[in-house]
Design a protein around this motif. Structure first.
Motif, PDB file in Angstrom:
ATOM      1  N   ALA A  58      -7.332  14.293  15.273  1.00 41.81           N
ATOM      2  CA  ALA A  58      -6.261  13.468  14.717  1.00 41.81           C
ATOM      3  C   ALA A  58      -6.949  12.288  14.029  1.00 41.81           C
ATOM      4  O   ALA A  58      -7.862  11.669  14.598  1.00 41.81           O
ATOM      5  N   ILE A  59      -6.534  12.014  12.805  1.00 43.65           N
ATOM      6  CA  ILE A  59      -7.249  11.056  11.947  1.00 43.65           C
ATOM      7  C   ILE A  59      -6.345   9.874  11.644  1.00 43.65           C
ATOM      8  O   ILE A  59      -5.164  10.042  11.310  1.00 43.65           O
ATOM      9  N   LEU A  60      -6.897   8.688  11.761  1.00 39.67           N
ATOM     10  CA  LEU A  60      -6.166   7.453  11.477  1.00 39.67           C
ATOM     11  C   LEU A  60      -6.970   6.645  10.473  1.00 39.67           C
ATOM     12  O   LEU A  60      -8.157   6.383  10.687  1.00 39.67           O
ATOM     13  N   ILE A  61      -6.308   6.256   9.385  1.00 39.90           N
ATOM     14  CA  ILE A  61      -6.914   5.359   8.411  1.00 39.90           C
ATOM     15  C   ILE A  61      -6.005   4.152   8.244  1.00 39.90           C
ATOM     16  O   ILE A  61      -4.795   4.295   8.051  1.00 39.90           O
ATOM     17  N   CYS A  62      -6.580   2.979   8.371  1.00 38.86           N
ATOM     18  CA  CYS A  62      -5.813   1.732   8.293  1.00 38.86           C
ATOM     19  C   CYS A  62      -6.425   0.832   7.232  1.00 38.86           C
ATOM     20  O   CYS A  62      -7.655   0.797   7.066  1.00 38.86           O
ATOM     21  N   ASP A  63      -5.558   0.090   6.538  1.00 41.23           N
ATOM     22  CA  ASP A  63      -6.025  -0.807   5.487  1.00 41.23           C
ATOM     23  C   ASP A  63      -5.190  -2.084   5.513  1.00 41.23           C
ATOM     24  O   ASP A  63      -3.981  -2.045   5.756  1.00 41.23           O
ATOM     25  N   LEU A  64      -5.843  -3.197   5.278  1.00 44.26           N
ATOM     26  CA  LEU A  64      -5.172  -4.494   5.238  1.00 44.26           C
ATOM     27  C   LEU A  64      -4.613  -4.731   3.845  1.00 44.26           C
ATOM     28  O   LEU A  64      -5.252  -4.415   2.849  1.00 44.26           O
ATOM     29  N   ARG A  65      -3.415  -5.291   3.777  1.00 47.19           N
ATOM     30  CA  ARG A  65      -2.773  -5.518   2.496  1.00 47.19           C
ATOM     31  C   ARG A  65      -3.179  -6.866   1.891  1.00 47.19           C
ATOM     32  O   ARG A  65      -3.316  -7.864   2.614  1.00 47.19           O
ATOM     33  N   ASP A  66      -3.338  -6.881   0.569  1.00 49.25           N
ATOM     34  CA  ASP A  66      -3.589  -8.110  -0.203  1.00 49.25           C
ATOM     35  C   ASP A  66      -4.833  -8.860   0.261  1.00 49.25           C
ATOM     36  O   ASP A  66      -4.906 -10.088   0.163  1.00 49.25           O
ATOM     37  N   PHE A  67      -5.844  -8.119   0.733  1.00 45.49           N
ATOM     38  CA  PHE A  67      -7.034  -8.799   1.231  1.00 45.49           C
ATOM     39  C   PHE A  67      -7.807  -9.478   0.107  1.00 45.49           C
ATOM     40  O   PHE A  67      -8.361 -10.566   0.295  1.00 45.49           O
ATOM     41  N   THR A  68      -7.848  -8.856  -1.054  1.00 46.08           N
ATOM     42  CA  THR A  68      -8.568  -9.468  -2.177  1.00 46.08           C
ATOM     43  C   THR A  68      -7.983 -10.833  -2.508  1.00 46.08           C
ATOM     44  O   THR A  68      -8.716 -11.818  -2.733  1.00 46.08           O
ATOM     45  N   LYS A  69      -6.654 -10.912  -2.519  1.00 47.52           N
ATOM     46  CA  LYS A  69      -5.984 -12.185  -2.793  1.00 47.52           C
ATOM     47  C   LYS A  69      -6.302 -13.205  -1.710  1.00 47.52           C
ATOM     48  O   LYS A  69      -6.608 -14.373  -2.003  1.00 47.52           O
ATOM     49  N   LEU A  70      -6.255 -12.766  -0.449  1.00 46.98           N
ATOM     50  CA  LEU A  70      -6.545 -13.678   0.651  1.00 46.98           C
ATOM     51  C   LEU A  70      -7.981 -14.191   0.585  1.00 46.98           C
ATOM     52  O   LEU A  70      -8.244 -15.377   0.785  1.00 46.98           O
ATOM     53  N   SER A  71      -8.924 -13.293   0.302  1.00 48.92           N
ATOM     54  CA  SER A  71     -10.333 -13.691   0.276  1.00 48.92           C
ATOM     55  C   SER A  71     -10.621 -14.640  -0.880  1.00 48.92           C
ATOM     56  O   SER A  71     -11.573 -15.428  -0.815  1.00 48.92           O
ATOM     57  N   ASP A  72      -9.815 -14.570  -1.955  1.00 52.29           N
ATOM     58  CA  ASP A  72      -9.987 -15.508  -3.070  1.00 52.29           C
ATOM     59  C   ASP A  72      -9.425 -16.888  -2.751  1.00 52.29           C
ATOM     60  O   ASP A  72      -9.950 -17.909  -3.218  1.00 52.29           O
TER      61      ASP A  72
END
Length: 418
Positions: free
Chosen positions: A229-243
């Motif tokens: 069973a495979i789980l892939i997770c991603d954070l939203r708007d990280f590029t904006k936050l890191s800027d």
């Protein structure tokens, strides 16, 4: 400040003529008969028991190592007379700034003392009166010393011994210890480096992959096909936050986010194979019949942890974190992929690609967690989920049936930021 050691380590090592035969037998045992023992704490316990049996009045002994670990700066192995197992204690970063450490003989030793010794049955003796000395004295101990345990390339650790015999250790006892230390240093360094290699691999590739690598799975292209069973997770708007955010705040945010996601995954038997910037890839091998249910439990706990993290972020004036999770099940190739000199131990295959496409689809459907029909049927949880119908995904000729948690109301989805 350096306390006087009588006899000194160097003098003890020169005192060959008074060393008992039993001491030399322990050295021979350390060098020739401990090859089959992986753990240094077991070796240390047996060494102390052999010393006591040989007439050396050891009642307490410790090994202090500085270790390379993401959580701990050091570890202590403690043996006491009458105990068949050692106590292992780890120390987090920052311990070196505490009053407990600063007011200890170990700090004196680490601050440059070649050796430290204290006759505990003479409380009026010159030198620092550390709280540890009072504790040892109250336990009936009469003598205590720290000597260096020298490893290669200048790595310096510490070993301590304490006696409960009136008058403490004799010169002959100290000669036995001096004879023993080079062999103990050699034996402990081998085990410590083995543990260091295992810790590095566990830290960077996970416990299951590290076991396979240590077992010899280091050839490019080597691997096995496993169901997972495979789980892939991603954070939203990280590029904006890191800027927009200061660097240290971004790092703190990422660490909090990964803690919230990873601890439930690992607790429920998942293996995190890769951090991909602000995303992660994890699998739950189907060799465990409860793998799919464990994945669902991990997601539920991760959601709760992320909600708590968002509450803290809002209190700090930050926007809540959004995330997307894609879940699928299928066969994956699990092994080494990369160039001839740089390999990555990971999973690949169509099933991984579908999980990734589902994670991307969360942005379109505006639901934070999407699961494939194949996973839902294997987990037997259709009644708890909402069927969102078939949706086209990149790379597949046919649309895929997609499910989401029915408890994810519109307000919950908005809070998740999908």
């Amino acid at each position: 400040m350096q306390s006087l050691l009588n006899p000194s380590l160097a003098e003890a090592r020169q005192d060959v003529g008074t060393r008992p035969m039993q001491g030399r037998k322990i050295v021979d045992w350390l060098i020739n008969e401990t090859r089959g023992e992986r753990f240094v704490d077991n070796i240390f316990v047996e060494m102390c028991e052999r010393l006591a049996a040989a007439g050396v009045p050891v009642a307490r002994a410790t090994l202090h190592f500085r270790i390379h670990h993401p959580q701990w700066i050091g570890a202590r192995i403690l043996w006491r007379k009458g105990l068949s197992e050692a106590e292992l204690q780890t120390y987090e970063y920052g311990i070196e700034d505490t009053e407990q450490y600063l007011n200890s003989p170990l700090h004196e030793f680490n601050n440059g003392a070649a050796e430290v010794r204290r006759h505990l049955d003479d409380p009026a003796a010159d030198g620092p009166q550390y709280p540890l000395y009072d504790e040892l004295r109250a336990g009936g101990l009469t003598d205590y010393f720290i000597w260096p345990l020298e490893h290669t390339l200048g790595k310096r650790h510490a070993v301590t011994f304490a006696s409960d015999r009136p008058g403490g250790f004799s010169d002959e006892d100290m000669a036995v210890f001096a004879d023993l230390l080079p062999a103990l240093a050699l034996v402990s360094e081998i085990r410590l480096k083995n543990r260091f290699a295992r810790t590095l691999l566990e830290t960077y590739v996970g416990p299951h992959a590290s076991e396979q690598i240590l077992a010899g799975a280091t050839t490019r292209g080597s691997g096995v096909t496993v169901g997972a069973a495979i789980l892939i997770c991603d954070l939203r708007d990280f590029t904006k936050l890191s800027d927009l955010w200061p660097r240290d705040d971004v790092i703190e945010l990422l660490n909090g986010y990964f803690d919230a996601m990873c601890e439930p995954i690992e607790r429920h038997g998942g293996e995190i194979l890769k951090f991909m910037g602000d995303g992660l890839l994890a699998i739950f091998p189907l060799s465990d019949p409860m793998a799919c249910n464990n994945l669902l439990s991990a997601i539920s706990e991760a959601q709760a942890a992320l909600a708590r993290l968002n509450e803290e972020n809002v209190k700090k004036g930050h926007e809540p974190l959004g995330y997307g999770i894609g879940v699928h099940v299928g066969d994956v190739m699990y092994g080494n992929i990369g160039s001839s000199k740089r390999l990555d131990f990971t999973v690949i295959g169509p099933a991984v690609n579908i999980a990734s496409r589902l994670e991307n689809l969360t942005k379109v459907i505006k639901r934070p967690i999407l699961l494939s029909r194949a996973f839902v049927e294997m987990a037997r949880c259709q009644g708890e989920l909402e069927n969102l119908g078939s949706h086209p995904v990149r790379g597949l000729d046919e649309p895929i049936d997609v499910f989401a948690f029915s408890s994810n109301s519109a307000s919950a989805d908005s809070a998740a930021g999908a």
